[in-house]
Design a protein around this motif. Structure first.
Motif, PDB file in Angstrom:
ATOM      1  N   ALA A   1       0.848  -1.193   0.000  1.00  0.00           N
ATOM      2  CA  ALA A   1       0.000   0.000   0.000  1.00  0.00           C
ATOM      3  C   ALA A   1       0.884   1.243   0.000  1.00  0.00           C
ATOM      4  CB  ALA A   1      -0.888  -0.013   1.236  1.00  0.00           C
ATOM      5  N   VAL A   2       0.283   2.385  -0.260  1.00  0.00           N
ATOM      6  CA  VAL A   2       1.015   3.649  -0.226  1.00  0.00           C
ATOM      7  C   VAL A   2       1.409   3.926   1.224  1.00  0.00           C
ATOM      8  CG1 VAL A   2       0.873   6.131  -0.653  1.00  0.00           C
ATOM      9  CG2 VAL A   2      -0.247   4.545  -2.213  1.00  0.00           C
ATOM     10  N   ALA A   3       2.672   4.210   1.450  1.00  0.00           N
ATOM     11  CA  ALA A   3       3.144   4.515   2.804  1.00  0.00           C
ATOM     12  C   ALA A   3       2.471   5.790   3.307  1.00  0.00           C
ATOM     13  CB  ALA A   3       4.654   4.690   2.795  1.00  0.00           C
ATOM     14  N   ALA A   4       2.171   5.822   4.584  1.00  0.00           N
ATOM     15  CA  ALA A   4       1.484   6.976   5.174  1.00  0.00           C
ATOM     16  C   ALA A   4       2.242   8.278   4.901  1.00  0.00           C
ATOM     17  CB  ALA A   4       1.306   6.758   6.669  1.00  0.00           C
ATOM     18  N   ALA A   5       3.561   8.215   4.916  1.00  0.00           N
ATOM     19  CA  ALA A   5       4.372   9.413   4.685  1.00  0.00           C
ATOM     20  C   ALA A   5       4.250   9.917   3.249  1.00  0.00           C
ATOM     21  CB  ALA A   5       5.831   9.119   5.013  1.00  0.00           C
ATOM     22  N   LYS A   6       3.873   9.041   2.316  1.00  0.00           N
ATOM     23  CA  LYS A   6       3.773   9.405   0.898  1.00  0.00           C
ATOM     24  C   LYS A   6       2.351   9.764   0.469  1.00  0.00           C
ATOM     25  CE  LYS A   6       8.024   8.487  -0.405  1.00  0.00           C
ATOM     26  NZ  LYS A   6       8.876   9.392  -1.124  1.00  0.00           N
ATOM     27  N   THR A   7       1.362   9.540   1.325  1.00  0.00           N
ATOM     28  CA  THR A   7      -0.027   9.769   0.947  1.00  0.00           C
ATOM     29  C   THR A   7      -0.275  11.209   0.520  1.00  0.00           C
ATOM     30  OG1 THR A   7      -0.734   8.013   2.430  1.00  0.00           O
ATOM     31  CG2 THR A   7      -2.414   9.562   1.724  1.00  0.00           C
TER      32      THR A   7
ATOM     33  N   ALA B   1       0.894   4.990  -9.635  1.00  0.00           N
ATOM     34  CA  ALA B   1       1.190   3.619  -9.197  1.00  0.00           C
ATOM     35  C   ALA B   1       2.594   3.206  -9.633  1.00  0.00           C
ATOM     36  CB  ALA B   1       0.145   2.660  -9.756  1.00  0.00           C
ATOM     37  N   ARG B   2       2.962   3.553 -10.857  1.00  0.00           N
ATOM     38  CA  ARG B   2       4.314   3.214 -11.330  1.00  0.00           C
ATOM     39  C   ARG B   2       5.371   3.969 -10.527  1.00  0.00           C
ATOM     40  NH1 ARG B   2       1.744   3.682 -16.315  1.00  0.00           N
ATOM     41  NH2 ARG B   2       2.484   5.810 -16.541  1.00  0.00           N
ATOM     42  N   ASP B   3       5.144   5.265 -10.317  1.00  0.00           N
ATOM     43  CA  ASP B   3       6.123   6.086  -9.609  1.00  0.00           C
ATOM     44  C   ASP B   3       6.360   5.611  -8.183  1.00  0.00           C
ATOM     45  OD1 ASP B   3       6.251   7.623 -11.888  1.00  0.00           O
ATOM     46  OD2 ASP B   3       5.123   9.314 -11.052  1.00  0.00           O
ATOM     47  N   HIS B   4       5.299   5.189  -7.512  1.00  0.00           N
ATOM     48  CA  HIS B   4       5.394   4.797  -6.102  1.00  0.00           C
ATOM     49  C   HIS B   4       5.509   3.280  -5.919  1.00  0.00           C
ATOM     50  CE1 HIS B   4       4.793   8.818  -4.462  1.00  0.00           C
ATOM     51  NE2 HIS B   4       4.020   9.011  -5.518  1.00  0.00           N
ATOM     52  N   ARG B   5       5.537   2.552  -7.044  1.00  0.00           N
ATOM     53  CA  ARG B   5       5.686   1.098  -7.030  1.00  0.00           C
ATOM     54  C   ARG B   5       4.642   0.394  -6.170  1.00  0.00           C
ATOM     55  NH1 ARG B   5      11.687  -0.642  -8.004  1.00  0.00           N
ATOM     56  NH2 ARG B   5      10.474  -2.525  -8.255  1.00  0.00           N
ATOM     57  N   VAL B   6       3.393   0.821  -6.359  1.00  0.00           N
ATOM     58  CA  VAL B   6       2.253   0.211  -5.678  1.00  0.00           C
ATOM     59  C   VAL B   6       1.184  -0.075  -6.727  1.00  0.00           C
ATOM     60  CG1 VAL B   6       2.704   1.336  -3.459  1.00  0.00           C
ATOM     61  CG2 VAL B   6       1.202   2.433  -5.111  1.00  0.00           C
ATOM     62  N   SER B   7       0.127  -0.743  -6.324  1.00  0.00           N
ATOM     63  CA  SER B   7      -0.956  -1.054  -7.257  1.00  0.00           C
ATOM     64  C   SER B   7      -1.835   0.182  -7.496  1.00  0.00           C
ATOM     65  CB  SER B   7      -1.823  -2.188  -6.703  1.00  0.00           C
ATOM     66  OG  SER B   7      -2.525  -1.745  -5.567  1.00  0.00           O
ATOM     67  N   ARG B   8      -2.581   0.146  -8.600  1.00  0.00           N
ATOM     68  CA  ARG B   8      -3.537   1.231  -8.871  1.00  0.00           C
ATOM     69  C   ARG B   8      -4.605   1.270  -7.788  1.00  0.00           C
ATOM     70  NH1 ARG B   8      -4.022  -0.560 -14.962  1.00  0.00           N
ATOM     71  NH2 ARG B   8      -4.828  -2.266 -13.742  1.00  0.00           N
ATOM     72  N   GLY B   9      -4.959   0.101  -7.256  1.00  0.00           N
ATOM     73  CA  GLY B   9      -5.933   0.051  -6.165  1.00  0.00           C
ATOM     74  C   GLY B   9      -5.436   0.778  -4.931  1.00  0.00           C
ATOM     75  N   ALA B  10      -4.143   0.674  -4.654  1.00  0.00           N
ATOM     76  CA  ALA B  10      -3.571   1.385  -3.506  1.00  0.00           C
ATOM     77  C   ALA B  10      -3.655   2.891  -3.724  1.00  0.00           C
ATOM     78  CB  ALA B  10      -2.123   0.968  -3.290  1.00  0.00           C
ATOM     79  N   ILE B  11      -3.431   3.328  -4.962  1.00  0.00           N
ATOM     80  CA  ILE B  11      -3.544   4.762  -5.271  1.00  0.00           C
ATOM     81  C   ILE B  11      -5.002   5.200  -5.137  1.00  0.00           C
ATOM     82  CG2 ILE B  11      -3.279   6.520  -7.067  1.00  0.00           C
ATOM     83  CD1 ILE B  11      -0.613   5.538  -5.931  1.00  0.00           C
ATOM     84  N   ARG B  12      -5.922   4.394  -5.672  1.00  0.00           N
ATOM     85  CA  ARG B  12      -7.348   4.747  -5.553  1.00  0.00           C
ATOM     86  C   ARG B  12      -7.769   4.862  -4.095  1.00  0.00           C
ATOM     87  NH1 ARG B  12      -7.998   0.545  -9.153  1.00  0.00           N
ATOM     88  NH2 ARG B  12      -7.935   1.258 -11.290  1.00  0.00           N
ATOM     89  N   THR B  13      -7.249   3.975  -3.251  1.00  0.00           N
ATOM     90  CA  THR B  13      -7.568   4.046  -1.824  1.00  0.00           C
ATOM     91  C   THR B  13      -7.037   5.339  -1.217  1.00  0.00           C
ATOM     92  OG1 THR B  13      -7.550   1.648  -1.634  1.00  0.00           O
ATOM     93  CG2 THR B  13      -7.255   2.893   0.403  1.00  0.00           C
TER      94      THR B  13
END
Length: 79
Positions: A12-18, A35-47
């Motif tokens: 998931a997106v780290a709290a510090a990066k939200t 999602a690519r920049d932060h190396r997480v899923s698109r779902g994590a970005i949507r959240t």
């Protein structure tokens, strides 16, 4: 990171990066690019930006955006 079925799962997106993700989204960065920049899923970005996304609940209730002026999306005009 592996999930319960042994599949690789992006974190998931780290709290510090939200805050950075939300700011970038408001500056018109796409969910896929974030999602690519932060190396997480698109779902994590949507959240992370869920409260910034357009409200889809009105569509589920049957309101498809008709305004008081009578405009309706193509193919939805009652005749």
């Amino acid at each position: 990171m592996l999930d319960s079925q042994g599949c690789v799962r992006r974190p998931a997106v780290a709290a510090a990066k939200t805050a950075d993700v939300r700011t970038s989204y408001l500056e018109s960065r796409s969910i896929a690019a974030l999602a690519r920049d932060h190396r997480v899923s698109r779902g994590a970005i949507r959240t992370a930006v869920a409260d910034l996304l357009p409200d889809r609940s009105r569509y589920a209730a049957g309101d498809h955006g008709r305004s008081a002026a009578g405009w309706a999306p193509r193919g939805t005009i009652d005749r």
